[in-house]
Scaffold this motif. Structure first.
Motif, PDB file in Angstrom:
ATOM      1  N   UNK A   1       0.851  -1.180   0.000  1.00 30.72           N
ATOM      2  CA  UNK A   1       0.000   0.000   0.000  1.00 30.72           C
ATOM      3  C   UNK A   1       0.891   1.236   0.000  1.00 30.72           C
ATOM      4  N   UNK A   2       0.299   2.358  -0.319  1.00 33.24           N
ATOM      5  CA  UNK A   2       1.045   3.599  -0.229  1.00 33.24           C
ATOM      6  C   UNK A   2       0.130   4.691   0.313  1.00 33.24           C
ATOM      7  N   UNK A   3       0.747   5.621   1.030  1.00 29.55           N
ATOM      8  CA  UNK A   3      -0.033   6.688   1.637  1.00 29.55           C
ATOM      9  C   UNK A   3       0.852   7.864   1.989  1.00 29.55           C
ATOM     10  N   UNK A   4       0.338   9.045   1.771  1.00 29.36           N
ATOM     11  CA  UNK A   4       0.943  10.288   2.225  1.00 29.36           C
ATOM     12  C   UNK A   4       0.022  10.866   3.286  1.00 29.36           C
ATOM     13  N   UNK A   5       0.576  11.416   4.371  1.00 28.69           N
ATOM     14  CA  UNK A   5      -0.279  12.023   5.404  1.00 28.69           C
ATOM     15  C   UNK A   5      -1.288  12.986   4.798  1.00 28.69           C
TER      16      UNK A   5
ATOM     17  N   UNK B   1      -5.225   6.132   1.867  1.00 32.43           N
ATOM     18  CA  UNK B   1      -4.337   5.019   1.571  1.00 32.43           C
ATOM     19  C   UNK B   1      -4.767   4.327   0.289  1.00 32.43           C
ATOM     20  N   UNK B   2      -3.801   3.934  -0.517  1.00 37.18           N
ATOM     21  CA  UNK B   2      -4.074   3.305  -1.813  1.00 37.18           C
ATOM     22  C   UNK B   2      -3.414   1.945  -1.895  1.00 37.18           C
ATOM     23  N   UNK B   3      -4.178   0.947  -2.289  1.00 36.99           N
ATOM     24  CA  UNK B   3      -3.618  -0.362  -2.537  1.00 36.99           C
ATOM     25  C   UNK B   3      -2.831  -0.351  -3.828  1.00 36.99           C
TER      26      UNK B   3
ATOM     27  N   UNK C   1       6.806   7.612 -11.822  1.00 33.06           N
ATOM     28  CA  UNK C   1       6.317   8.947 -12.112  1.00 33.06           C
ATOM     29  C   UNK C   1       6.230   9.755 -10.819  1.00 33.06           C
ATOM     30  N   UNK C   2       6.236  11.085 -10.898  1.00 31.05           N
ATOM     31  CA  UNK C   2       6.125  11.903  -9.679  1.00 31.05           C
ATOM     32  C   UNK C   2       4.911  11.544  -8.826  1.00 31.05           C
ATOM     33  N   UNK C   3       3.834  11.134  -9.452  1.00 31.65           N
ATOM     34  CA  UNK C   3       2.635  10.778  -8.688  1.00 31.65           C
ATOM     35  C   UNK C   3       2.797   9.476  -7.913  1.00 31.65           C
ATOM     36  N   UNK C   4       3.888   8.735  -8.141  1.00 34.24           N
ATOM     37  CA  UNK C   4       4.183   7.540  -7.356  1.00 34.24           C
ATOM     38  C   UNK C   4       4.891   7.880  -6.050  1.00 34.24           C
ATOM     39  N   UNK C   5       5.249   9.140  -5.867  1.00 34.90           N
ATOM     40  CA  UNK C   5       5.897   9.574  -4.626  1.00 34.90           C
ATOM     41  C   UNK C   5       4.971   9.338  -3.451  1.00 34.90           C
ATOM     42  N   UNK C   6       5.460   8.586  -2.467  1.00 38.76           N
ATOM     43  CA  UNK C   6       4.625   8.215  -1.336  1.00 38.76           C
ATOM     44  C   UNK C   6       5.448   7.407  -0.344  1.00 38.76           C
ATOM     45  N   UNK C   7       4.845   7.143   0.820  1.00 41.49           N
ATOM     46  CA  UNK C   7       5.384   6.161   1.746  1.00 41.49           C
ATOM     47  C   UNK C   7       4.734   4.824   1.391  1.00 41.49           C
ATOM     48  N   UNK C   8       5.559   3.811   1.221  1.00 34.42           N
ATOM     49  CA  UNK C   8       5.074   2.495   0.823  1.00 34.42           C
ATOM     50  C   UNK C   8       5.151   1.541   2.006  1.00 34.42           C
ATOM     51  N   UNK C   9       4.061   0.798   2.202  1.00 28.68           N
ATOM     52  CA  UNK C   9       3.950  -0.129   3.314  1.00 28.68           C
ATOM     53  C   UNK C   9       3.641  -1.526   2.799  1.00 28.68           C
ATOM     54  N   UNK C  10       4.228  -2.536   3.429  1.00 22.94           N
ATOM     55  CA  UNK C  10       3.770  -3.889   3.155  1.00 22.94           C
ATOM     56  C   UNK C  10       2.863  -4.341   4.286  1.00 22.94           C
ATOM     57  N   UNK C  11       1.955  -5.248   3.967  1.00 23.94           N
ATOM     58  CA  UNK C  11       0.958  -5.692   4.924  1.00 23.94           C
ATOM     59  C   UNK C  11       0.671  -7.165   4.708  1.00 23.94           C
TER      60      UNK C  11
END
Length: 126
Positions: free
Chosen positions: A37-41, A45-47, A86-96
């Motif tokens: 998943x990825x999410x920016x404060x 959150x996006x899968x 791409x710039x829009x992929x900038x994020x914090x990435x989490x595994x779950x």
């Protein structure tokens, strides 16, 4: 209790590649479905991608064709190969990880997942 530790994040330019890793302990093979998943404060959150114990995979429309999720059961590692960033992929990435059904990965819904890593930052500059 499953512990997940991500690594491999960093800064790249548009079009670049990164490979994220997630080390799981104890083993999650043949038991857990896993996902990125990825999410920016301040943002939802996006899968990104999911994989079940049988190796079946699913991807968000935004990452299909560019990202590849895989796992190495012998090493208890989950991976996310990211190409064409791409710039829009900038994020914090989490595994779950979750044990909630072999097809739960298809939903890419964070609420389905029990165990989470601390995240690794990916920054893509234009």
């Amino acid at each position: 209790q499953v512990q997940l530790v991500e690594s491999g994040g960093g800064s790249v330019q548009t079009g670049g590649s990164l490979r994220l890793s997630c080390a799981a302990s104890p083993t999650t093979r043949n038991t857990y479905s896993m996902a990125w998943f990825r999410q920016t404060p301040g943002k939802e959150r996006e899968g990104v991608a999911g994989i079940n114990p049988d190796g079946d995979t699913t991807y968000a429309d935004s990452t299909k064709g560019r990202f590849t999720i895989s796992k190495d059961n012998a090493k208890n590692n989950l991976y996310l190969q990211m190409n064409g960033l791409q710039p829009e992929d900038t994020d914090m990435y989490y595994c779950a990880a979750t044990v909630a059904g072999v097809w739960i990965h298809k939903r890419l819904n964070g609420d389905d997942y029990t165990y989470w890593g601390q995240g690794t930052q990916v920054t893509v500059s234009s």
